[in-house]
Structures are given as structure tokens and as C-alpha cells.
Design a protein around this motif. Structure first.
Motif, PDB file in Angstrom:
ATOM      1  N   ARG A 142      41.763  36.672  34.080  1.00 62.34           N
ATOM      2  CA  ARG A 142      42.353  35.935  35.204  1.00 62.34           C
ATOM      3  C   ARG A 142      42.400  36.826  36.446  1.00 62.34           C
ATOM      4  O   ARG A 142      42.050  36.396  37.554  1.00 62.34           O
ATOM      5  N   VAL A 179      40.501  36.069  39.990  1.00 61.88           N
ATOM      6  CA  VAL A 179      41.256  35.864  41.229  1.00 61.88           C
ATOM      7  C   VAL A 179      41.027  37.013  42.220  1.00 61.88           C
ATOM      8  O   VAL A 179      40.926  36.794  43.419  1.00 61.88           O
ATOM      9  N   GLU A 221      50.172  35.601  43.855  1.00 62.27           N
ATOM     10  CA  GLU A 221      50.370  34.188  44.199  1.00 62.27           C
ATOM     11  C   GLU A 221      49.989  33.309  43.000  1.00 62.27           C
ATOM     12  O   GLU A 221      50.688  32.372  42.631  1.00 62.27           O
ATOM     13  N   ASP A 222      48.874  33.673  42.375  1.00 64.89           N
ATOM     14  CA  ASP A 222      48.405  32.937  41.212  1.00 64.89           C
ATOM     15  C   ASP A 222      49.398  33.036  40.049  1.00 64.89           C
ATOM     16  O   ASP A 222      49.742  32.033  39.413  1.00 64.89           O
ATOM     17  N   ASP A 258      46.607  37.792  46.210  1.00 62.65           N
ATOM     18  CA  ASP A 258      46.000  36.615  45.557  1.00 62.65           C
ATOM     19  C   ASP A 258      46.443  36.521  44.102  1.00 62.65           C
ATOM     20  O   ASP A 258      46.780  35.447  43.598  1.00 62.65           O
ATOM     21  N   VAL A 259      46.431  37.656  43.435  1.00 58.65           N
ATOM     22  CA  VAL A 259      46.813  37.714  42.016  1.00 58.65           C
ATOM     23  C   VAL A 259      48.290  37.344  41.829  1.00 58.65           C
ATOM     24  O   VAL A 259      48.661  36.575  40.945  1.00 58.65           O
ATOM     25  N   ARG A 281      52.862  31.092  40.325  1.00 62.43           N
ATOM     26  CA  ARG A 281      52.878  29.624  40.334  1.00 62.43           C
ATOM     27  C   ARG A 281      53.640  29.075  39.160  1.00 62.43           C
ATOM     28  O   ARG A 281      53.565  29.607  38.080  1.00 62.43           O
TER      29      ARG A 281
END
Ligand code: GLV
Ligand code: MN
Ligand code: MN
Length: 388
Positions: A316, A320, A384-385, A381-382, A388
């Protein structure tokens, strides 16, 4: 943000950093961390083991996503090993705030204490104590071999409570996932031509203390035949370590040695040397150490088994952080707090930022500004992912 750190613990003569845990330089770095947390309105906590946590959101309600690294250094280390991960953590949090919205999971920035083990000999002390990977009694009795102070003395002098150190389930429960960004300590990303990569695994590694004892004597008047010179078996061990490492396809290093009493005009009485050995396969590392230890007085100061990072999280992160093309996935021979957390069952992963020369644990360590910025974007980015 790296700029204000550049003068803390810097040896002006070499340009290298000396930032032992709980030294004045470390205390200054901890203050810097507290200031960055306060500037952002984060909730700052120091856990029972001296690790610093700055939270956006409350991890007691729901486990959070944590990022960060360490601020201590090896002796004469570079500017990026550790600080890049902490600075990037704050910068990624800023970027998430700029993007707007509040993450569903709490977001934490951590600074682990004494990652390098430069002073007390055991690396990743903060994360080992936190996860129970080292017994508190053993940790507290470790000594600084420059002045003989125990970790317990040093903590008490720093106003901490040595009796409180040890596994901390309450703090650990707040960590739903951990991602550590780190400057790469090899040339893997330079070879790939990519600014950011992801860790696959950490090699098994350890440190062993060898004591060679002999008899101090006069360098001019003692016949060669009458000498009991511990420097000779020490020298043989260093050469044997190199040969065995080549033969077994691992790495072995003797980077620290203490010769007593240390007179140029005397046969020494005692040589203490520290062997660091690592490799892809645990059996090869173990076999090398067993071979070298034969007939000598040796004690194991630390051992960290192989760490394979959670494959789902690793993939993942690579997806990302790669910005379109998955980021390269690399193994490493360097130890990290992320490895200690992973071994304790915390979903953990790492991002690496390109190091153009691969040099690390040296004042020559470097990363380009643009690559550091790419690291921050990838980390944001990581996070934020994961939030979630
Ligand atoms: C930490 O940097 C280590 O691998 O020694
Ligand atoms: Mn290091
Ligand atoms: Mn490091």
C-alpha cells in the motif's frame, strides 16, 4: 525546519553531529520538538520511556496513525539520519492541514529516544522499552562507558523516573499504524533513479563485546617472548571478521575499540572491541559470530532478529508513495524503531529518501532538498490514505 537543528550538537571541527541520548544536545533537540508541537497546537506527551508524542486528535478514543523517527545521532553522524523523519513528519502534517479536512484517525508525530545506542550500547532503547523488547532492569543497569554512569542515574539526573520505564501498553494502544521516513543509508534508490522508496525488510543484526586481557608492560624492556599482549588476538579477530564476512556473504564491522591503559610506550593490559554483524540470513550472522567468538570472552549486547514489514502495508505504501508508478521496495541493513514496533505486532512500514552517495553514519551523509520535499509529499499521501 532542518536549518535550526544544524547547530545543535555539531562538532565545528568535523561538521559531524554528536547527539547522545539525554546529553545537553539531546535536551535541546527535545525542546525543539516540544516547540514544533506547540506551534501547531498539538498535544505533547512524554511517555514513561522518554519517547515524545505530539498528537493531532486523541489516540485514547481511537488508535492513531503515527509517523516520526529519532533525533539522537551516532558520534560524528550526519544531519539526516533521524531528524529527516521527524522534520518530514511535521511537514507532512502541515501539508495535510493545507489540503484541508481533519483526518478520521488521530495523527501522531513521535520522536523515539536513544535510537542509536551511542551512549549505552543498545540501539532503539526507547522503542524496545515501550514494547517490552528489553527488560527494564537490564536497560537501567547499562552504563555509559565514558563515565560509568548507569542509564538509571542519567534518567534521574534528567528529571525522569527510572522506576517507571518498561512496557507501556497504554501508549502502544494509541498506535494503530506507524510509518517512519528515513534517509536511505545505501545507494538503492540512486540505482533505481527514484527519490522515494519503501522498506521491505531489516536484516538481522547485533553487537558483541570482546574482552581481550593480557598484561601491561614496558614497550622497550619486555622481550617479545615474555609479553602477554592483548592487541595481537584483537588484531587477529578484526582480520578474521573481514574474511569470515566475505566468505559468508554478510557484513561485519569493528568500529569501536578501547585500549587500556593506552600508553604509546607500553604493552596494553586490556583491549575491548565491539563487533557489529548483520546479513540477510540470521544463520550466517550467527555462524560468523560463533566462529569469531571461539576461545574468547564475548558478550552479546544486542540482537535484533530479521524484520519483514507487513506485506499489505508495504504494498500500500509503495502504491501511494510512488505517485503513479509503485515506489521501489528495498531491504536494508540499518536498524530502525519501525522494526522494533513491527516485531511487537504494530502494523509498521518505512519510506526511504534517496541518498545520492549512500554514505551514512558520517558527516558526509546527504540528501537533496528536492528529494526531501518529495519525501514529505509521499509521506503526506501515505498518512492521508492510512487516516481514512
Ligand atoms: C542504526 O542506525 C543502525 O543500524 O545501527
Ligand atoms: Mn543511524
Ligand atoms: Mn536512524
Amino acid at each position: 525546519m532542518l536549518e535550526p537543528l544544524t547547530q545543535i550538537g555539531r562538532d565545528a571541527a568535523t561538521g559531524g553531529y554528536v547527539r547522545d541520548a539525554w546529553s545537553p544536545a539531546d535536551m535541546e533537540l527535545r525542546e525543539w520538538f516540544a516547540g514544533e508541537a506547540a506551534r501547531r497546537g498539538l498535544d505533547l506527551r512524554e511517555d514513561r520511556n522518554g519517547n515524545l508524542w505530539a498528537w493531532w486528535g486523541d489516540p485514547s478514543r481511537r488508535p492513531g496513525v503515527v509517523t516520526g523517527s529519532h533525533l539522537d545521532s551516532v558520534r560524528q553522524g550526519g544531519a539526516y539520519d533521524g531528524p529527516l523523519g521527524v522534520v518530514s513528519a511535521f511537514a507532512a502534517l502541515d501539508l495535510l492541514r493545507e489540503r484541508g479536512g481533519v483526518p478520521a484517525s488521530p495523527l501522531g508525530v513521535v520522536c523515539f529516544t536513544d535510537e542509536e545506542g551511542a551512549r549505552f550500547g543498545v540501539p532503539c532503547m526507547g522503542s524496545r522499552l515501550l514494547t517490552g523488547a528489553i527488560r527494564p532492569e537490564r536497560a537501567l543497569a547499562l552504563t555509559d562507558d565514558d563515565d560509568g554512569d548507569t542509564l538509571a542515574d542519567v534518567l534521574a539526573r534528567a528529571g525522569r523516573r527510572p522506576e517507571s520505564v518498561g512496557r507501556d501498553d497504554e501508549t502502544l494502544a494509541g498506535v494503530g499504524a506507524f510509518v517512519e521516513l528515513h534517509v536511505e543509508q545505501g545507494r538503492g534508490l540512486a540505482d533505481h533513479g527514484r527519490p522515494v522508496g519503501v522498506a521491505a525488510a531489516i536484516w538481522p543484526h547485533g553487537r558483541w563485546r570482546f574482552d581481550f586481557r593480557g598484561r601491561a608492560d614496558h614497550a622497550g624492556t619486555t622481550r617479545l617472548a615474555d609479553r602477554d599482549d592483548p592487541m595481537l588476538p584483537f588484531a587477529r579477530m578484526v582480520l578474521a571478521a573481514r574474511a569470515a564476512a566475505e566468505r559468508r556473504g554478510v557484513v561485519a564491522t569493528v568500529g569501536k575499540v578501547r585500549v587500556s591503559p593506552g600508553n604509546a610506550n607500553a604493552v596494553p593490559g586490556h583491549v575491548v572491541a565491539w563487533l557489529d554483524a548483520r546479513g540477510a540470513a540470521e544463520d550466517d550472522v550467527r555462524a560468523l559470530v560463533a566462529e569469531l567468538a571461539e576461545g574468547h570472552e564475548v558478550s552479546e549486547e544486542s540482537w535484533t532478529p530479521v524484520v519483514g514489514f507487513d506485506p499489505a502495508l508495504r504494498d500500500r505504501l509503495a502504491r501511494v508513495a510512488g505517485g503513479g508508478t509503485p515506489a521501489p521496495v528495498l531491504p536494508t541493513g540499518a536498524g530502525h524503531d519501525a522494526g522494533i514496533l513491527a516485531a511487537a505486532g504494530v502494523p509498521a512500514g518505512m519510506l526511504f529518501v534517496r541518498n545520492p552517495t549512500g554514505v551514512s553514519h558520517s558527516p558526509e551523509e546527504h540528501a537533496e532538498q528536492a528529494d526531501c520535499e518529495a519525501g514529505v509529499v509521499a509521506l503526506a499521501d501515505v498518512l492521508e490514505d492510512l487516516c481514512r
